[in-house]
Design a protein around this motif. Structure first.
Motif, PDB file in Angstrom:
ATOM      1  N   ALA A 169       5.890  42.356  33.608  1.00  0.00           N
ATOM      2  CA  ALA A 169       4.675  41.546  33.474  1.00  0.00           C
ATOM      3  C   ALA A 169       4.208  40.991  34.819  1.00  0.00           C
ATOM      4  O   ALA A 169       3.165  40.340  34.899  1.00  0.00           O
ATOM      5  N   ASP A 170       4.998  41.250  35.882  1.00  0.00           N
ATOM      6  CA  ASP A 170       4.653  40.782  37.231  1.00  0.00           C
ATOM      7  C   ASP A 170       4.529  39.261  37.304  1.00  0.00           C
ATOM      8  O   ASP A 170       3.795  38.728  38.151  1.00  0.00           O
ATOM      9  N   SER A 171       5.225  38.563  36.409  1.00  0.00           N
ATOM     10  CA  SER A 171       5.146  37.106  36.461  1.00  0.00           C
ATOM     11  C   SER A 171       6.030  36.541  37.561  1.00  0.00           C
ATOM     12  O   SER A 171       5.836  35.400  37.976  1.00  0.00           O
ATOM     13  N   ARG A 172       6.972  37.308  38.055  1.00  0.00           N
ATOM     14  CA  ARG A 172       7.778  36.897  39.202  1.00  0.00           C
ATOM     15  C   ARG A 172       8.240  38.143  39.944  1.00  0.00           C
ATOM     16  O   ARG A 172       8.352  39.221  39.362  1.00  0.00           O
ATOM     17  N   PRO A 173       8.497  38.033  41.239  1.00  0.00           N
ATOM     18  CA  PRO A 173       8.843  39.212  42.042  1.00  0.00           C
ATOM     19  C   PRO A 173      10.244  39.712  41.715  1.00  0.00           C
ATOM     20  O   PRO A 173      11.048  39.012  41.075  1.00  0.00           O
ATOM     21  N   PRO A 174      10.587  40.933  42.158  1.00  0.00           N
ATOM     22  CA  PRO A 174      11.951  41.436  41.954  1.00  0.00           C
ATOM     23  C   PRO A 174      12.971  40.487  42.567  1.00  0.00           C
ATOM     24  O   PRO A 174      12.714  39.862  43.601  1.00  0.00           O
ATOM     25  N   ARG A 175      14.111  40.383  41.926  1.00  0.00           N
ATOM     26  CA  ARG A 175      15.158  39.495  42.439  1.00  0.00           C
ATOM     27  C   ARG A 175      16.518  40.161  42.243  1.00  0.00           C
ATOM     28  O   ARG A 175      16.727  40.914  41.293  1.00  0.00           O
TER      29      ARG A 175
ATOM     30  N   LEU B  81      11.861  48.290  46.609  1.00  0.00           N
ATOM     31  CA  LEU B  81      11.551  48.595  45.206  1.00  0.00           C
ATOM     32  C   LEU B  81      10.112  48.254  44.855  1.00  0.00           C
ATOM     33  O   LEU B  81       9.539  48.828  43.924  1.00  0.00           O
ATOM     34  N   LEU B  82       9.519  47.300  45.563  1.00  0.00           N
ATOM     35  CA  LEU B  82       8.093  47.040  45.369  1.00  0.00           C
ATOM     36  C   LEU B  82       7.265  48.217  45.876  1.00  0.00           C
ATOM     37  O   LEU B  82       6.229  48.563  45.291  1.00  0.00           O
ATOM     38  N   ARG B  83       7.729  48.825  46.957  1.00  0.00           N
ATOM     39  CA  ARG B  83       6.997  49.943  47.540  1.00  0.00           C
ATOM     40  C   ARG B  83       7.202  51.225  46.743  1.00  0.00           C
ATOM     41  O   ARG B  83       6.272  52.023  46.575  1.00  0.00           O
ATOM     42  N   TRP B  84       8.419  51.426  46.262  1.00  0.00           N
ATOM     43  CA  TRP B  84       8.739  52.592  45.436  1.00  0.00           C
ATOM     44  C   TRP B  84       9.333  52.110  44.112  1.00  0.00           C
ATOM     45  O   TRP B  84      10.548  52.145  43.903  1.00  0.00           O
ATOM     46  N   PRO B  85       8.484  51.631  43.206  1.00  0.00           N
ATOM     47  CA  PRO B  85       8.982  51.087  41.937  1.00  0.00           C
ATOM     48  C   PRO B  85       9.535  52.191  41.036  1.00  0.00           C
ATOM     49  O   PRO B  85       9.264  53.377  41.239  1.00  0.00           O
ATOM     50  N   PRO B  86      10.319  51.802  40.038  1.00  0.00           N
ATOM     51  CA  PRO B  86      10.871  52.791  39.101  1.00  0.00           C
ATOM     52  C   PRO B  86       9.759  53.585  38.406  1.00  0.00           C
ATOM     53  O   PRO B  86       8.721  53.039  38.028  1.00  0.00           O
TER      54      PRO B  86
ATOM     55  N   ALA C 291      22.536  44.022  41.201  1.00  0.00           N
ATOM     56  CA  ALA C 291      21.436  44.673  40.497  1.00  0.00           C
ATOM     57  C   ALA C 291      20.149  43.948  40.835  1.00  0.00           C
ATOM     58  O   ALA C 291      20.148  42.789  41.249  1.00  0.00           O
ATOM     59  N   VAL C 292      19.043  44.644  40.634  1.00  0.00           N
ATOM     60  CA  VAL C 292      17.723  44.058  40.841  1.00  0.00           C
ATOM     61  C   VAL C 292      17.003  44.070  39.499  1.00  0.00           C
ATOM     62  O   VAL C 292      16.970  45.101  38.814  1.00  0.00           O
ATOM     63  N   VAL C 293      16.446  42.929  39.122  1.00  0.00           N
ATOM     64  CA  VAL C 293      15.666  42.855  37.893  1.00  0.00           C
ATOM     65  C   VAL C 293      14.189  42.830  38.257  1.00  0.00           C
ATOM     66  O   VAL C 293      13.758  42.085  39.138  1.00  0.00           O
TER      67      VAL C 293
ATOM     68  N   LEU D 296      21.075  49.541  50.828  1.00  0.00           N
ATOM     69  CA  LEU D 296      20.341  48.448  51.480  1.00  0.00           C
ATOM     70  C   LEU D 296      21.068  47.138  51.181  1.00  0.00           C
ATOM     71  O   LEU D 296      20.970  46.591  50.080  1.00  0.00           O
ATOM     72  N   THR D 297      21.770  46.635  52.144  1.00  0.00           N
ATOM     73  CA  THR D 297      22.619  45.470  51.913  1.00  0.00           C
ATOM     74  C   THR D 297      21.852  44.150  51.955  1.00  0.00           C
ATOM     75  O   THR D 297      22.298  43.152  51.394  1.00  0.00           O
ATOM     76  N   ASP D 298      20.699  44.136  52.610  1.00  0.00           N
ATOM     77  CA  ASP D 298      19.904  42.911  52.671  1.00  0.00           C
ATOM     78  C   ASP D 298      19.048  42.798  51.410  1.00  0.00           C
ATOM     79  O   ASP D 298      18.300  43.721  51.059  1.00  0.00           O
ATOM     80  N   ASP D 299      19.147  41.647  50.725  1.00  0.00           N
ATOM     81  CA  ASP D 299      18.464  41.478  49.445  1.00  0.00           C
ATOM     82  C   ASP D 299      16.956  41.626  49.564  1.00  0.00           C
ATOM     83  O   ASP D 299      16.313  42.299  48.753  1.00  0.00           O
ATOM     84  N   GLN D 300      16.361  40.991  50.560  1.00  0.00           N
ATOM     85  CA  GLN D 300      14.906  41.040  50.684  1.00  0.00           C
ATOM     86  C   GLN D 300      14.427  42.448  51.013  1.00  0.00           C
ATOM     87  O   GLN D 300      13.402  42.908  50.502  1.00  0.00           O
TER      88      GLN D 300
END
Length: 594
Positions: free
Chosen positions: A552-558, A515-520, A546-548, A505-509
């Motif tokens: 704690a869900d204090s900020r979305p994946p980036r 990854l929000l839909r299928w989290p680790p 990489a995606v961090v 998936l080349t588009d960051d968003q």
């Protein structure tokens, strides 16, 4: 029967089916009297994990005394067990969960549970009748199927089991994976009204120092009315203080069978193989050529790469006649680790002789992950020379409780410096001079050798701790990790997941939404120690993607395009790379482990 007549021996036997050791009875007596326990120096296989039973009995007796006599409580409401090995965290949690389930059953069906257990359950239940049960059990470690969470009910008796990073960060008001609003709650739940039990304290010198400093700083301050001060208990099978000697005479006097078990362990044969070059290379050559006769053989390696290479060598052999080959290293995903430990079930110390006799023969290639707390009871131990503490722990994985009159230990000594243990060469020279013939000789010689320091520990300044009390934090404050581990400690952990989607998936968003839909999931999370992190990140920063994910869900994946400064509590998702490029077992490890 009333709680006032329930002795510790009765309660312990009702839960476990056997009488406690002398040291366990002494610890229970000290806890119920409000006397500091200090250090518990108990050898391998002598029930250190069962200290939780001493605490829960002491708490119930103390609550019963308080109800009759009045006065402040002496025993802490929360038992906080800190262990720097995930496998031991899970084993301790399983024991506590079994106890909690027994208490719940005792309230629902008193006739189905021994009377001493019923009395303890009833007393504990009066603390928080609206809680889920008389005893709450919470686990704080990485790689879990949900976010690690501290105690839920402030008035309930609680067992909290976790790693240094997740427990220690909460104690310092900067809980990894904890939102800012939750920080003071978790700090109070961990740091107040608690008995902190630091298992294998020699592996946690910096955290031990920080706990001692905090206790000294707060000793002169007024405590909370009616609540006992926080107490620290350290446990180890390899004490550094000569005064911390285990009382074998008292144990043998209570139970003569202990003498037989001790004799069986000390009589195990020892062989020392010296060679030029690297000890681990000589070990791998031995595994390539030598017939494997013992049923359960555990091979320890000082590096994950050597363990992986040895497992490959063994799986390539055509003469193993169905013998299983298992690879166990630190940070394995839960799926691989659980499958490997399930395969070892017949070789744990609680297995019956019939289970062991009919089990598939196995050879295990492992790193330090099996040294501490694992209940493995192998027939033969093969290991390169390591530190005194590491060798002592490894000796505890063969004929673990002395149930059999046999066992063999093969040590490899090389001329090249060891990449992990700087004192291995000195120890090898000493053992070569004396050439121990039995495990008893080897243990005595290791005890006489000096132990290696764990690095310089830092003292947490009071003004820094006071700054942490500001919940929001400051960008200029030091990371609490400095007060949990020494800079030399390479076990600081990084959680990593490998997903093809990072490449596809080349588009960051789009990638972040995916990854929000299928989290680790915990089954795929690697927990990599500090000494392996340089091998995870690509050497050329321009190739990094990489995606961090903040647990704690204090900020979305980036998405990251540069190498970060990892913080515990974060999960990093990368595209999979060949294991040989990473220098880590990678997916090859999972294949070998299942």
């Amino acid at each position: 029967m009333s709680m006032g007549t329930v002795g510790f021996g009765e309660f312990f036997e009702a839960v476990t089916g056997h009488q406690p050791y002398v040291w366990q009875s002494r610890a229970a007596a000290a806890l119920v009297a409000g006397v500091p326990v200090g250090t518990i120096a108990a050898p391998t296989g002598m029930g250190k994990t069962s200290l939780v039973l001493a605490w829960v009995w002491a708490l119930a007796r103390d609550l019963d005394r308080q109800a009759i006599e009045g006065g402040p409580r002496r025993v802490a409401l929360r038992y906080v067990s800190v262990i720097d090995r995930r496998v031991v965290v899970d084993a301790t949690a399983d024991l506590a969960r079994g106890l909690a389930e027994m208490f719940t059953t005792a309230l629902a069906s008193p006739a189905a549970v021994p009377e001493p257990v019923v009395e303890v359950a009833r007393v504990l239940n009066r603390l928080a009748p609206d809680a889920a049960g008389p005893l709450e059990v919470r686990v704080l470690r990485g790689g879990m199927d949900s976010r690690p969470e501290g105690p839920r009910h402030p008035a309930a008796a609680t067992v909290l089991v976790g790693t240094i990073d997740l427990v220690g960060s909460r104690l310092l008001w900067r809980g990894y994976g904890v939102s800012r609003g939750r920080r003071p709650i978790d700090a109070a739940m961990v740091g107040a009204d608690s008995l902190i039990v630091l298992d294998e304290a020699h592996l946690a010198a910096q955290f031990h120092t920080t706990l001692a400093v905090l206790d000294r700083q707060t000793a002169a301050e007024p405590g909370l009315a009616g609540i006992p001060a926080r107490q620290l208990v350290t446990m180890t099978a390899t004490p550094e203080d000569p005064a911390d000697v285990f009382d074998w005479a008292a144990e043998i006097e209570r139970n003569p069978a202990v003498a037989t078990r001790q004799h069986h362990r000390r009589a195990m044969t020892v062989e020392l193989a010296s060679s030029t070059g690297k000890a681990e290379t000589a070990m791998k050559d031995w595994l390539k050529k030598t017939a494997l006769e013992r049923q359960c053989i555990v091979c320890f390696f000082n590096t994950a790469t050597a363990a992986r290479d040895a497992a490959k060598i063994l799986t390539a052999r055509k003469d193993l006649d169905g013998r299983a080959v298992l690879l166990l290293v630190g940070g394995m995903p839960d799926l691989a680790r659980t499958q490997a430990m399930d395969a070892l079930a017949p070789y744990l110390s609680g297995a019956s002789p019939q289970q062991r006799a009919t089990a598939t023969p196995v050879v295990i290639c492992a790193t330090q992950t099996l040294e501490v707390g694992a209940d493995l009871d192998a027939d033969m131990l093969i290991t390169p020379i390591a530190s005194v503490a590491a060798l002592t722990q490894r000796l505890g994985r063969v004929n673990r409780i002395g149930a059999r009159p046999d066992g063999h230990i093969l040590l490899f000594a090389g001329t090249d410096p060891d990449p992990v243990y700087s004192d291995a060469h000195t120890i090898a020279a000493a053992l070569t001079r004396h050439h121990p013939a039995t495990a008893g000789d080897l243990t005595d010689q290791l005890t006489a050798l000096p132990t290696t320091g764990t690095g310089v520990t830092a003292v947490l300044p009071r003004h820094v701790f006071d700054a942490y009390l500001a919940t929001a934090g400051s960008p200029n404050e030091p990371d609490v990790g400095r007060w949990l581990r020494t800079p030399q400690d390479e076990r600081t952990q990084l959680q990593v997941v490998f997903r093809e989607s990072v490449r596809d998936l080349t588009d960051d968003q789009t990638l972040c939404d995916h990854l929000l839909r299928w989290p680790p999931r915990p089954e795929e999370i690697w927990t990599i120690a500090g000494n392996g992190q340089d091998l995870v990140w690509p050497s050329a920063t321009k190739t990094l993607r990489a995606v961090v994910i903040d647990t704690a869900d204090s900020r979305p994946p980036r998405v990251l395009t540069h190498r970060p400064h990892p913080r515990p509590g974060e999960v990093y998702v990368l595209a999979p790379a060949p294991a040989e490029k990473m220098g880590m077992p990678g997916f090859e490890l999972v294949k070998l482990s299942v």
